[in-house]
Design a protein around this motif. Sequence first.
Motif, PDB file in Angstrom:
ATOM      1  N   THR A 277      -1.762  -0.132  -9.946  1.00 34.49           N
ATOM      2  CA  THR A 277      -1.257  -1.413 -10.453  1.00 34.49           C
ATOM      3  C   THR A 277       0.268  -1.491 -10.315  1.00 34.49           C
ATOM      4  OG1 THR A 277      -0.968  -0.632 -12.733  1.00 34.49           O
ATOM      5  CG2 THR A 277      -3.143  -1.481 -12.124  1.00 34.49           C
ATOM      6  N   LYS A 278       0.768  -2.696 -10.198  1.00 34.82           N
ATOM      7  CA  LYS A 278       2.197  -2.917  -9.961  1.00 34.82           C
ATOM      8  C   LYS A 278       3.043  -2.322 -11.082  1.00 34.82           C
ATOM      9  CE  LYS A 278       4.427  -5.109  -6.603  1.00 34.82           C
ATOM     10  NZ  LYS A 278       4.194  -4.797  -5.182  1.00 34.82           N
ATOM     11  N   ASN A 279       2.664  -2.586 -12.332  1.00 36.68           N
ATOM     12  CA  ASN A 279       3.457  -2.100 -13.462  1.00 36.68           C
ATOM     13  C   ASN A 279       3.519  -0.572 -13.490  1.00 36.68           C
ATOM     14  OD1 ASN A 279       4.050  -4.673 -14.323  1.00 36.68           O
ATOM     15  ND2 ASN A 279       2.371  -4.757 -15.814  1.00 36.68           N
ATOM     16  N   LYS A 280       2.397   0.070 -13.227  1.00 40.72           N
ATOM     17  CA  LYS A 280       2.369   1.534 -13.222  1.00 40.72           C
ATOM     18  C   LYS A 280       3.172   2.090 -12.054  1.00 40.72           C
ATOM     19  CE  LYS A 280      -1.944   2.367 -15.748  1.00 40.72           C
ATOM     20  NZ  LYS A 280      -3.310   2.974 -15.692  1.00 40.72           N
ATOM     21  N   GLN A 281       3.146   1.390 -10.917  1.00 42.20           N
ATOM     22  CA  GLN A 281       3.932   1.826  -9.766  1.00 42.20           C
ATOM     23  C   GLN A 281       5.425   1.778 -10.084  1.00 42.20           C
ATOM     24  OE1 GLN A 281       2.695  -0.666  -6.506  1.00 42.20           O
ATOM     25  NE2 GLN A 281       0.607   0.143  -6.511  1.00 42.20           N
TER      26      GLN A 281
ATOM     27  N   PHE B  40       0.829  -1.206   0.000  1.00 45.94           N
ATOM     28  CA  PHE B  40       0.000   0.000   0.000  1.00 45.94           C
ATOM     29  C   PHE B  40       0.865   1.258   0.000  1.00 45.94           C
ATOM     30  CE2 PHE B  40      -2.721   3.183   2.207  1.00 45.94           C
ATOM     31  CZ  PHE B  40      -3.759   3.216   1.293  1.00 45.94           C
ATOM     32  N   THR B  41       1.983   1.217   0.708  1.00 48.03           N
ATOM     33  CA  THR B  41       2.858   2.390   0.762  1.00 48.03           C
ATOM     34  C   THR B  41       3.386   2.754  -0.618  1.00 48.03           C
ATOM     35  OG1 THR B  41       3.492   1.921   3.047  1.00 48.03           O
ATOM     36  CG2 THR B  41       4.978   3.324   1.789  1.00 48.03           C
ATOM     37  N   MET B  42       3.710   1.765  -1.424  1.00 51.83           N
ATOM     38  CA  MET B  42       4.171   2.053  -2.783  1.00 51.83           C
ATOM     39  C   MET B  42       3.045   2.671  -3.614  1.00 51.83           C
ATOM     40  SD  MET B  42       6.722   2.218  -4.728  1.00 51.83           S
ATOM     41  CE  MET B  42       7.996   1.244  -3.940  1.00 51.83           C
ATOM     42  N   GLN B  43       1.822   2.230  -3.376  1.00 52.44           N
ATOM     43  CA  GLN B  43       0.672   2.828  -4.060  1.00 52.44           C
ATOM     44  C   GLN B  43       0.512   4.300  -3.674  1.00 52.44           C
ATOM     45  OE1 GLN B  43      -3.076   0.812  -3.385  1.00 52.44           O
ATOM     46  NE2 GLN B  43      -4.273   2.518  -4.163  1.00 52.44           N
ATOM     47  N   VAL B  44       0.686   4.586  -2.396  1.00 51.33           N
ATOM     48  CA  VAL B  44       0.548   5.962  -1.918  1.00 51.33           C
ATOM     49  C   VAL B  44       1.640   6.851  -2.497  1.00 51.33           C
ATOM     50  CG1 VAL B  44       0.617   7.449   0.123  1.00 51.33           C
ATOM     51  CG2 VAL B  44      -0.628   5.291   0.202  1.00 51.33           C
TER      52      VAL B  44
END
Length: 627
Positions: free
Chosen positions: A213-217, A203-207
């Motif tokens: 999505t993983k690829n976009k992150q 979730f922290t990487m999303q924030v």
Amino acid sequence: MENLFNEYLNSMILSASGWRMIFVQDGDENNPKPEIGLEKTAISAFIGKTFADYINNKIDNLSVQTNHPPIIAVGMDTRPTGPAIADCILKVLLNEGIQVHFTGVCAAPEIMTYARSIDGFVYISASHNPIGHNGIKFGLNDGGVIPGQVASKLAHHFRTLCNIDHPETVAKSLMDDNKADIAAIYAKQKILKEEALQSYRDFTMQVITGETTKNKQIKAFEPIANGIKKFKFGIVADLNGSARTLSIDETFFEQQGLNFYPINNIAGKIVHAIIPEPENLVHCAAHMNLLQKQGKSDAILGYMPDCDGDRGNVVYWDSKTKTAKVLKAQEVFALSVLAELAYSTWKFENKKSSVTNTTKINSPKLAIAVNGPTSMRIDEIAKAFNTYVGRAEVGEANVVNRARELRKEGYEVRILGEGSNGGNITHPAAVRDPINTLFALIKLLCIRDTAKNTDKPFKKGLFHLWCKKSNQESSYKDDFTLTDIIETLPKYITTGVSEKRAILHIKTTNHSTLKSNFQKVFENEWSRKKTEIANKYGFYTYTAMTSNGTQVLENSTDFSVSGKGGLKIIFNDKAGLPIAFMWMRGSGTEPVFRILCDVKKNANKDTSKIEKELLAWETEMLEKADI
């Protein structure tokens, strides 16, 4: 015993931000012992029963949609009384037919993230209060604490449950006959803790990236990762025995290529005061200075969290004075807002440049949500990015709910928070998190101008965007440091919330009455002194603003309507522009009355002196009103 039970019960503060009291048995707020005693054991059981009734839809006019049976996470910070309180709550929840996931010690943002995948959480913490205090935060699966209106109903239900004969006997019956079940709960704790940590990392990487999505992150994080690799940043962390000693901090920062330099990183070994204000950030600053002397030139950012790990203020390496400095809470929030608004603008401009000329992309309708005593420097930053500022009463839940209201109105609200306390909340998170604060600053330092004279179009980095939009482009240079960024912030002098002069002890318990009295005193003083005030301070007019929850009334003519909420008097210059304010509100989590002033710097006046005199005037008027 019942008299003692009632005495403890009446000492509790029940607010939307959490329920708190001194839980240690002997009542000494600085005592690090784990025992809570019979009466506070009973109180803990009734706390568990209150939340169980809420989740099981047994409280009138409150309905919760949950799994059957509902699944609730229970966690705690590192205070010594936490395990005793948790044991009571776990037993009651089990007896009420609730499936419990006990995560043990975890940071507040960690359990709130984990609860998104289940039905809710009970978190045992007293945040920044002294070690003998403890308390409770309740939440569902939206990532934050329950709204103020729901919290008020739970508080009423809790007091009703406690208003009985022989409460200790009743409480004991609520916890009986589940020895096998409670043993199974404790046996699964390590597994569930690992699940909570993994959900928090993801979730922290999303924030940080703003991508789902993983690829976009991965793609969005590339310019940050490249900057970290090029400039070699390191993080100094004074964890002060907090819940963050057992959270993701060290592994997460190191996985992103940052060196991590922790001190006081043994869980539960709290070596100094818990509140992350300047007087306690000196330990982090001292370690940063030591690391720099040892040749660790990458140690340029540092932080100290409170015990539950949701609030953390910042230390930085001043590249000009060559020493570690503590950032004030309002400056931390201002930098975070600047960073995230610049990041939203940068992402939009990248998106716009990547599509064909025939495709029209509308610019996002940006807003931020802040509390009443947040410095007006935020308004200036927001104005540069064409961003609306929505205000709310003090309290994280109030600011989060104000942001949700703004999103329903069509705004994109990436960042929100309480400038008076530092830190920030970055959407989709609904709680402050020092990791997100630090990565806001890291983004500012890493996402820089692209190379010129290449086949690719030139793009300004985050700091360059800010300089251009705030009409300070002459302040930009390619080899900037955080010191250079700080120097471009709007200049204000603001009272620190933990300063002794900002904390009053008011006798009047009815704050509507207090503020009505204050209005009479203020209006009389203004009438008598307005010419003197204009000449001395440049204040020509004023407007009053009241705040209750997410409702803010501007140009209020009745100060008393703020009740226990916030009251702010905004002072305007000759042109009608706001240049200062005084603010007041009784604390919802401590038995104190807080005041604060914010003054825009003026090259022709001693702004620091004005802030001191304005706060002293506010104090004097409140003392007259407190009759």
